[in-house]
Design an enzyme around this catalytic site. Structure first.
Site, PDB file in Angstrom:
ATOM      1  N   GLY A 191      64.191  -2.866  -6.598  1.00 22.27           N
ATOM      2  CA  GLY A 191      65.414  -3.590  -6.213  1.00 22.27           C
ATOM      3  C   GLY A 191      65.114  -4.973  -5.652  1.00 22.27           C
ATOM      4  O   GLY A 191      65.749  -5.964  -6.019  1.00 22.27           O
ATOM      5  N   ARG A 192      64.115  -5.059  -4.777  1.00 20.70           N
ATOM      6  CA  ARG A 192      63.816  -6.351  -4.138  1.00 20.70           C
ATOM      7  C   ARG A 192      63.038  -7.288  -5.053  1.00 20.70           C
ATOM      8  O   ARG A 192      62.682  -8.399  -4.646  1.00 20.70           O
ATOM      9  CB  ARG A 192      63.066  -6.108  -2.824  1.00 20.70           C
ATOM     10  N   HIS A 208      66.313 -26.955  16.898  1.00 14.23           N
ATOM     11  CA  HIS A 208      67.197 -27.054  18.060  1.00 14.23           C
ATOM     12  C   HIS A 208      67.603 -25.675  18.568  1.00 14.23           C
ATOM     13  O   HIS A 208      68.598 -25.552  19.287  1.00 14.23           O
ATOM     14  CB  HIS A 208      68.427 -27.901  17.705  1.00 14.23           C
ATOM     15  N   LYS A 224      71.107  -0.868  -8.771  1.00 14.87           N
ATOM     16  CA  LYS A 224      70.063  -0.263  -9.607  1.00 14.87           C
ATOM     17  C   LYS A 224      70.362   1.220  -9.828  1.00 14.87           C
ATOM     18  O   LYS A 224      70.349   1.708 -10.950  1.00 14.87           O
ATOM     19  CB  LYS A 224      68.701  -0.449  -8.926  1.00 14.87           C
ATOM     20  N   GLU A 269      77.480   1.891   0.004  1.00 17.63           N
ATOM     21  CA  GLU A 269      78.156   0.629   0.358  1.00 17.63           C
ATOM     22  C   GLU A 269      78.750  -0.020  -0.892  1.00 17.63           C
ATOM     23  O   GLU A 269      79.910  -0.457  -0.908  1.00 17.63           O
ATOM     24  CB  GLU A 269      77.165  -0.359   1.002  1.00 17.63           C
ATOM     25  N   GLU A 278      60.492  -4.689   3.442  1.00 20.41           N
ATOM     26  CA  GLU A 278      60.713  -3.405   2.765  1.00 20.41           C
ATOM     27  C   GLU A 278      59.462  -3.020   1.964  1.00 20.41           C
ATOM     28  O   GLU A 278      59.190  -1.840   1.752  1.00 20.41           O
ATOM     29  CB  GLU A 278      61.947  -3.477   1.852  1.00 20.41           C
ATOM     30  N   LYS A 301      70.500   6.691   5.897  1.00 19.12           N
ATOM     31  CA  LYS A 301      71.550   6.984   4.905  1.00 19.12           C
ATOM     32  C   LYS A 301      72.002   8.439   5.046  1.00 19.12           C
ATOM     33  O   LYS A 301      73.203   8.737   5.044  1.00 19.12           O
ATOM     34  CB  LYS A 301      71.022   6.785   3.484  1.00 19.12           C
TER      35      LYS A 301
HETATM   36  O1  F6P Z   1      67.766  -0.494   1.085  1.00 17.97           O
HETATM   37  C1  F6P Z   1      67.302   0.413   0.163  1.00 17.97           C
HETATM   38  C2  F6P Z   1      67.603  -0.013  -1.234  1.00 17.97           C
HETATM   39  O2  F6P Z   1      67.222   1.019  -2.084  1.00 17.97           O
HETATM   40  C3  F6P Z   1      66.920  -1.315  -1.638  1.00 17.97           C
HETATM   41  O3  F6P Z   1      65.598  -1.146  -1.986  1.00 17.97           O
HETATM   42  C4  F6P Z   1      67.789  -1.763  -2.744  1.00 17.97           C
HETATM   43  O4  F6P Z   1      67.575  -3.110  -3.060  1.00 17.97           O
HETATM   44  C5  F6P Z   1      69.148  -1.485  -2.149  1.00 17.97           C
HETATM   45  O5  F6P Z   1      68.980  -0.262  -1.438  1.00 17.97           O
HETATM   46  C6  F6P Z   1      70.272  -1.366  -3.123  1.00 17.97           C
HETATM   47  O6  F6P Z   1      70.061  -0.331  -4.046  1.00 17.97           O
HETATM   48  P1  F6P Z   1      70.869  -0.251  -5.398  1.00 17.97           P
HETATM   49  O7  F6P Z   1      70.605  -1.492  -6.176  1.00 17.97           O
HETATM   50  O8  F6P Z   1      70.390   0.986  -6.072  1.00 17.97           O
HETATM   51  O9  F6P Z   1      72.341  -0.159  -5.047  1.00 17.97           O
END
Ligand code: F6P
Length: 547
Positions: free
Chosen positions: A270-271, A387, A208, A214, A356, A511
């Site tokens: 995002g979620r 199990h 987003k 990452e 979240e 972060k």
């Molecule tokens: O974990 C924090 C967060 O901002 C989430 O809300 C989001 O889904 C994820 O990181 C990834 O963010 P982006 O889509 O901006 O890479």
């Protein structure tokens, strides 16, 4: 909202506390006194049949919970959300994932602009691209057909598409393979691409913000892998990388052609985003028509949530049940137990959606809350869990409400013996709900001739609440219905707790600190201001790394 009394000082809250203090009934007694609850406490939305009869509630409990929902104006906030008001107060944003599945003729405005045409324009662009990849018309740089799609993203930019791809595998044409890379651990990308041919691989970079370390790190490494495999020709990138983002300038800065960017908007959290452009990998897998069927499923529940009176409003009821246990029975967690192999990632997806969103400890005005908020959500597919950890559900000391999710039919592809196994799978679901609710009394155990010293060990207290969600089959529409149901349940709870369910400041500190610590690990730089424990860990890491 700021003029409203604190939640726990409301008379409706006090009435629930009083009701809880007088609560002694066991589910065995509730059903004995009122067998009709088996039919009365069943609600429907779309293709979902939701049975909440095995809950520690009576008509009186429910009436008190509905009064709490009315007093906290859950439906008022709901309407503000659907209207596009900026109910994400800390980020000053509208919350409009519901616009992602609105019909083309709907009008939903953000800052005076109708966003629905943009949504449909992106859906059309995605459909065109998905069809081209699926048909083989879209080829890699050397003209070869795309055989593997690798989605690189994390959090909402990974969990949704990865979960939905698993869920709807049977609706794919078994064409290209799909892999999902999220972890900044290089092993994730390594394992995802080690047996792939770059000439036949398409990377979808999903972010987003397009600033998530990452994702950008993995995307950069994927780019290097691609170029190394294709003779270093920069222009190959355009045929092998597309982006899903709200941030066009960052996408261009990364070197992805803006024509290959599929857009979404800051009013999609995002979620809450896998039914936006973030679902491109899923759309390539199942095709645009199935994707739109899934959106229709979401919309069925959106409309139900908007229009159905409280007593039949499924997200409201499920949200209120969660409040009842979390706030009045001190339940700390909530288990989601799908009896479907295809839903193997469903609970992991819900963890982000719920935790979240509602893992907050200040209210919408910034005051510390004096009440419990979101639960720990956990679980895995049901029979495997039986199990592993169900022992604790049955005989442990904790109250853990659970959702049991199952389907009357397996997916159409299963036949013969594998199809027949479905009855056994579902027998397990029904048996677990029964055992959790009704248990086995000491008298029943004794009557089976069990030696007296073993009776306490073989007695099941029961009285453990479950919701059973049953649908005919796991179709794209049913998946959309399930996800929208949980989205709105999470919303209801956040509304009652008066928290902002749509920000996520809690992930920021880690972060920032990681960025500060990293130079100490990679370059051996001195990092000032580390606490003694972390400083010692960093020193130990450096020693071991270089040993
Ligand atoms: O974990 C924090 C967060 O901002 C989430 O809300 C989001 O889904 C994820 O990181 C990834 O963010 P982006 O889509 O901006 O890479």
């Amino acid at each position: 909202m700021s003029d409203s009394p604190q939640l726990t000082r409301r008379p409706e809250w006090a009435a629930l506390e009083d009701h809880r203090a007088r609560w002694t009934a066991h589910l065995r007694e509730l059903f004995a006194a009122d067998p009709g609850r088996a039919e009365r406490y069943v609600v429907h939305v779309g293709d979902l049949r939701i049975d909440y009869s095995k809950h520690l509630v009576t008509d009186e409990t429910l009436a008190l919970l509905y009064e709490l929902a009315a007093a906290t104006d859950v439906f008022g906030l709901r309407d503000a959300m659907f209207r596009g008001e900026k109910i994400n107060v800390t980020e000053r944003r509208a919350v409009l994932h519901t616009a992602l599945r609105a019909p083309a003729n709907a009008v939903i405005e953000v800052d005076g602009v109708n966003v629905v045409p943009q949504v449909h324009a992106v859906l059309d662009k995605m459909s065109d691209f998905a069809n081209r990849v699926r048909s083989g018309e879209w080829t890699g740089h050397t003209g070869r057909r795309i055989r593997t799609v690798v989605n690189i993203g994390i959090g909402g930019s990974d969990l949704g598409p990865a979960m939905a791809y698993e869920a709807l595998r049977a609706y794919t044409d078994r064409g290209p393979a799909f892999r999902f890379v999220s972890n900044v651990d290089g092993a994730d990308l390594h394992e995802a691409v080690r047996d792939l041919d770059p000439a036949e691989t398409l990377f979808i970079v999903a972010s987003k913000t397009f600033t998530t370390v990452e994702t950008l790190t993995n995307a950069t490494s994927a780019r290097s892998w691609l170029l190394a495999g294709l003779g270093g020709e920069e222009k190959a990138v355009a045929r092998h990388f597309v982006a899903l983002s709200t941030n066009a300038s960052k996408v261009a800065g990364f070197g992805i052609d803006p024509d290959n960017m599929f857009e979404f908007w800051d009013w999609v959290g995002g979620r809450y985003s896998y039914d936006s452009a973030i679902g491109l990998s899923l759309m390539i897998a199942i095709g645009p028509d199935r994707f739109r069927e899934m959106l229709d499923g979401f919309r069925i529940v959106d409309e139900h949530f908007q229009r159905t009176p409280a007593r039949a409003n499924v997200p409201l009821i499920l949200g209120l049940l969660g409040i009842w246990y979390g706030n009045f029975f001190d339940a700390q967690s909530h288990a989601v137990l799908p009896y479907s192999h295809y839903l193997s990632k469903f609970t992991a997806y819900l963890q982000q959606l719920d935790m979240e969103s509602d893992g907050k400890s200040v209210d919408r005005e910034g005051h510390p809350v004096e009440w419990q908020t979101g639960p720990v959500v956990w679980g895995t597919p049901g029979t495997n869990g039986q199990h592993a950890y169900y022992q604790l559900l049955h005989q442990g000391t904790k109250l853990i409400p659970a959702d049991l999710i199952g389907f009357a039919r397996p997916v159409a592809e299963l036949s013969g013996e594998l199809k027949a196994q479905h009855d056994l799978l579902m027998a397990n679901l029904f048996a677990q709900g029964q055992a959790l609710a009704f248990g086995r009394t000491a008298e029943e155990v004794r009557a089976e001739g069990v030696p007296e010293e073993q009776v306490p060990h073989r007695t099941f207290q029961g009285n453990k609440p479950t919701t059973t969600i049953l649908a005919t089959e796991l179709t794209p529409s049913v998946l959309g219905q399930l996800i929208a149901l949980y989205e709105h349940k999470v919303f209801v709870q956040g509304a009652i707790w008066n928290i902002d369910s749509f920000d996520q400041w809690g992930v920021e500190l880690g972060k920032v600190l990681a960025r500060r610590v990293e130079p100490a690990l990679t370059e051996g730089a001195e990092v000032l201001g580390l606490d003694p424990s972390t400083a010692a860990l960093v020193a130990a890491y450096r020693t071991l790394k270089n040993a």
